[in-house]
Design a protein around this motif. Structure first.
Motif, PDB file in Angstrom:
ATOM      1  N   ARG A 170       0.767  -1.236  -0.444  1.00 46.61           N
ATOM      2  CA  ARG A 170       0.535  -0.049  -0.011  1.00 46.61           C
ATOM      3  C   ARG A 170       0.968   1.316  -0.336  1.00 46.61           C
ATOM      4  O   ARG A 170       1.542   2.253   0.435  1.00 46.61           O
ATOM      5  CB  ARG A 170      -0.788   0.123   1.431  1.00 46.61           C
ATOM      6  CG  ARG A 170      -1.272   1.288   1.064  1.00 46.61           C
ATOM      7  CD  ARG A 170      -2.668   1.284   2.588  1.00 46.61           C
ATOM      8  NE  ARG A 170      -3.838   1.887   2.080  1.00 46.61           N
ATOM      9  CZ  ARG A 170      -4.295   1.991   1.857  1.00 46.61           C
ATOM     10  NH1 ARG A 170      -5.510   1.348   1.368  1.00 46.61           N
ATOM     11  NH2 ARG A 170      -5.677   3.062   2.369  1.00 46.61           N
ATOM     12  N   PHE A 171       0.339   1.991  -0.765  1.00 48.33           N
ATOM     13  CA  PHE A 171       1.317   3.301  -1.125  1.00 48.33           C
ATOM     14  C   PHE A 171       0.876   4.386  -1.354  1.00 48.33           C
ATOM     15  O   PHE A 171      -1.088   4.311  -0.999  1.00 48.33           O
ATOM     16  CB  PHE A 171       1.966   3.374  -2.905  1.00 48.33           C
ATOM     17  CG  PHE A 171       3.356   2.520  -3.175  1.00 48.33           C
ATOM     18  CD1 PHE A 171       4.828   2.422  -2.766  1.00 48.33           C
ATOM     19  CD2 PHE A 171       2.728   1.339  -3.603  1.00 48.33           C
ATOM     20  CE1 PHE A 171       5.254   1.706  -2.775  1.00 48.33           C
ATOM     21  CE2 PHE A 171       3.536   0.650  -3.932  1.00 48.33           C
ATOM     22  CZ  PHE A 171       5.212   0.026  -3.333  1.00 48.33           C
ATOM     23  N   TYR A 217      -1.036  -5.390  -5.855  1.00 47.94           N
ATOM     24  CA  TYR A 217      -0.713  -7.684  -5.873  1.00 47.94           C
ATOM     25  C   TYR A 217       0.408  -8.123  -6.424  1.00 47.94           C
ATOM     26  O   TYR A 217       0.544  -7.863  -7.643  1.00 47.94           O
ATOM     27  CB  TYR A 217      -2.425  -7.367  -6.220  1.00 47.94           C
ATOM     28  CG  TYR A 217      -2.137  -9.022  -5.339  1.00 47.94           C
ATOM     29  CD1 TYR A 217      -1.849  -9.440  -4.360  1.00 47.94           C
ATOM     30  CD2 TYR A 217      -2.678  -9.761  -7.048  1.00 47.94           C
ATOM     31  CE1 TYR A 217      -1.737 -11.302  -4.490  1.00 47.94           C
ATOM     32  CE2 TYR A 217      -1.821 -11.570  -6.616  1.00 47.94           C
ATOM     33  CZ  TYR A 217      -1.621 -12.158  -5.391  1.00 47.94           C
ATOM     34  OH  TYR A 217      -1.583 -13.392  -4.954  1.00 47.94           O
ATOM     35  N   GLU A 218       0.709  -7.883  -5.762  1.00 52.68           N
ATOM     36  CA  GLU A 218       2.114  -8.942  -6.209  1.00 52.68           C
ATOM     37  C   GLU A 218       2.220 -10.188  -6.300  1.00 52.68           C
ATOM     38  O   GLU A 218       1.997 -10.984  -5.423  1.00 52.68           O
ATOM     39  CB  GLU A 218       3.657  -9.188  -6.075  1.00 52.68           C
ATOM     40  CG  GLU A 218       3.406  -7.056  -6.953  1.00 52.68           C
ATOM     41  CD  GLU A 218       4.632  -6.884  -6.369  1.00 52.68           C
ATOM     42  OE1 GLU A 218       5.846  -7.031  -5.953  1.00 52.68           O
ATOM     43  OE2 GLU A 218       4.727  -5.589  -5.113  1.00 52.68           O
ATOM     44  N   VAL A 227       3.970  -2.922   3.695  1.00 56.97           N
ATOM     45  CA  VAL A 227       4.184  -4.006   3.208  1.00 56.97           C
ATOM     46  C   VAL A 227       4.286  -5.338   3.739  1.00 56.97           C
ATOM     47  O   VAL A 227       4.414  -5.310   4.896  1.00 56.97           O
ATOM     48  CB  VAL A 227       5.885  -4.304   2.245  1.00 56.97           C
ATOM     49  CG1 VAL A 227       5.988  -5.877   1.765  1.00 56.97           C
ATOM     50  CG2 VAL A 227       6.463  -3.579   1.357  1.00 56.97           C
ATOM     51  N   THR A 228       3.252  -6.639   3.171  1.00 52.13           N
ATOM     52  CA  THR A 228       2.796  -7.395   3.491  1.00 52.13           C
ATOM     53  C   THR A 228       2.731  -8.346   2.749  1.00 52.13           C
ATOM     54  O   THR A 228       2.459  -8.759   1.617  1.00 52.13           O
ATOM     55  CB  THR A 228       1.198  -7.524   3.854  1.00 52.13           C
ATOM     56  OG1 THR A 228       0.581  -6.107   4.756  1.00 52.13           O
ATOM     57  CG2 THR A 228       0.637  -8.743   4.853  1.00 52.13           C
TER      58      THR A 228
END
Length: 107
Positions: free
Chosen positions: A8-9, A56-57, A90-91
């Motif tokens: 999330r930026f 989402y990566e 970051v998660t």
């Protein structure tokens, strides 16, 4: 085992969001052509939060993610993104179950 993350930026303002989006577009061109182990790399704008981007990566495995992080285009993105941002969260995700794209190794 597939490996993923959600990032999330939060950008400074609308102008910074536009600059961030341009940087993402440039980076995605390289990811598409040079990273077969990157299965999904998508930027989203949450409803009602125009200055936020959620990525989402999904990677074939942790090694594919590590290779992604070593790429020059990713290092450029990581360095240049800071001028646009006020926050980054970051998660990291370990897959349990679900439907996902078929990796090159599974074909």
């Amino acid at each position: 085992m597939p490996f993923g993350l959600v990032v999330r930026f939060t950008t400074r303002d609308a102008s910074a969001a536009a600059g961030f989006d341009r940087l993402v577009a440039e980076t995605l061109e390289e990811i598409r052509s040079r990273e077969p182990g990157t299965l999904v790399y998508v930027s989203h704008v949450p409803e009602g939060e125009p200055n936020v981007r959620v990525f989402y990566e999904l990677y074939e495995d942790r090694e594919a993610f590590d290779r992604h992080e070593e790429q020059l285009h990713v290092k450029r993105f990581l360095a240049e993104r800071e001028q646009f941002l006020t926050d980054t969260e970051v998660t990291f995700l370990n897959e349990v179950a679900g439907k996902r794209p078929v990796s090159a190794r599974e074909r």
